[in-house]
Scaffold this active site. Sequence first.
Site, PDB file in Angstrom:
ATOM      1  N   ASN A 425     -14.170  76.442  12.374  1.00  0.00           N
ATOM      2  CA  ASN A 425     -12.807  76.624  11.882  1.00  0.00           C
ATOM      3  C   ASN A 425     -12.469  78.106  11.843  1.00  0.00           C
ATOM      4  O   ASN A 425     -13.334  78.960  11.664  1.00  0.00           O
ATOM      5  CB  ASN A 425     -12.627  76.011  10.492  1.00  0.00           C
ATOM      6  CG  ASN A 425     -13.312  76.781   9.400  1.00  0.00           C
ATOM      7  OD1 ASN A 425     -14.506  76.590   9.145  1.00  0.00           O
ATOM      8  ND2 ASN A 425     -12.590  77.667   8.736  1.00  0.00           N
ATOM      9  N   CYS A 426     -11.208  78.412  12.063  1.00  0.00           N
ATOM     10  CA  CYS A 426     -10.716  79.761  11.855  1.00  0.00           C
ATOM     11  C   CYS A 426      -9.846  79.720  10.605  1.00  0.00           C
ATOM     12  O   CYS A 426     -10.078  78.903   9.718  1.00  0.00           O
ATOM     13  CB  CYS A 426      -9.964  80.264  13.075  1.00  0.00           C
ATOM     14  SG  CYS A 426      -8.663  79.154  13.639  1.00  0.00           S
ATOM     15  N   THR A 427      -8.841  80.547  10.509  1.00  0.00           N
ATOM     16  CA  THR A 427      -8.077  80.640   9.269  1.00  0.00           C
ATOM     17  C   THR A 427      -7.270  79.393   8.968  1.00  0.00           C
ATOM     18  O   THR A 427      -7.111  79.014   7.810  1.00  0.00           O
ATOM     19  CB  THR A 427      -7.131  81.863   9.322  1.00  0.00           C
ATOM     20  OG1 THR A 427      -7.895  83.003   9.681  1.00  0.00           O
ATOM     21  CG2 THR A 427      -6.474  82.098   7.971  1.00  0.00           C
TER      22      THR A 427
END
Length: 486
Positions: A425-427
């Site tokens: 996951n990123c932001t």
Amino acid sequence: MKAYLQRIGRSLMLPVAVLPIAALCMGIGYWIDPAGWGGNSVLAAFLIKAGAAILDHLGVLFAVGLALGMSKDKDGSAALSGLVGFLVPNTLLQPDSVAMLTRVDVESVNIAFSAINFKNVFIGILAGLVAAAAYDRFSKVQLPQAFAFFSGRRLAPIMTAFFMMILSALLLFAWPVVYTSLTSFGTAISSMGALGAGLYGFFNRLLIPTGLHHALNNVFWFNLAGIDDIGRFWASEGVKGVTGMYQAGFFPVMMFGLPAGAYAMYRNARPENKKQVGSLLMAAAFASFFTGVTEPLEFSFMFAAFPLYVVHALLTGISMFVSATFGWTAGFNFSAGLIDFILSLRIPIANKPLMLLVQGLVFAVIYYVMFDFVIKKFNLMTPGRDEASATATAVTVGESNVSDQRALLIYEGLGGAANIEDVQNCTTRLRLTVKDADLIDEAKIKSSGVPGVNPIDKHNYQVIVGPDVQFVADAVEELLRHDLNK
């Protein structure tokens, strides 16, 4: 490679987030007691040592942060592997260890090995990447019964240590050659006047990811080749307008250029990410302006948008060339921030230092325009730009958070353990590797209430969740681990 570098950039956000506060602690402490570095003030000593606890250990922070961020399931064993991976070369390549390994006196050991320390980000990045790869490869390996205790996650740090031993053996021979070559290069360009100063500025920035910029710094700043720019400036020795020329051009960049570049990155962040990204960039920009510590800013885009970092290195070289050409000089003991600029105004050998402020204002405009153009032209993934997020409202259903409900629907829509290979996951979004994207039930995923999905190709898929994506990702990973361990 581009995706890999962007993953490195995202993984570094964890250790980078703590750097601005550390930089400000050291900067304020140095401001209180610039002569004694804490020797004349308890408060200054406290702040300087507190900040140094972080900034003097960048290598180990990056090793742990990268190992954790780059590993597939972000387990604590990966972080431990990163620490182990860093400690091996940091011990084997110390001057006293090298002396024993090469059977020479410590005094005869190449100066290159003095750069292998807890600050060395190259060793930290190398250890973190090796540790993450070793964890992903060996954390699920089951050894024969006689060695079963060392199976699984315990095997990851063991294998990391083994691989880093091999790399340390290679660095034992390669590191001095590279370091000495850069030192010779620095000595050669030191006779080229303003052009040499520009080349030094360019390579100084370009070499920061490797930790080898210290080879050039030793030539120009200290007494390795007889220049001793920092020492002679503060002693007011040498030629006015020449002494300090290898420091002066950094002031316009660190005080004005990089903060303006940070503003350009903020402006190019997606609207829904600006609040989150802005806090990091604002703190990093202030640290650069006030103290001259640029690592929080530079590492925020160094890997995720490396072409932009090359532009930054070029602009630094141009700044060094301009200030050296006109003979505008100032100096620093700590770094090229506001604190040292004010202190250097009192030094008799400083030459027209206020012109560096004028140069800085010009470079602020240049940095903003160049960063804005390059980010848009090449669609670079600077902080806050690689996620298309939407605001998610946290609600609860009974005693269970909605993230868990969404996670279950997303997990089932993706095809569960039979189809999911990796969860990142990123932001704001889930980044997934799947066996076959055609097996994904998009309608079921969208029924969870997520703002949207983003199919990349047959094996890469993204689910846009929102700012609370970490909790959804954790829940999806837990479901995946549960099914795989059945």
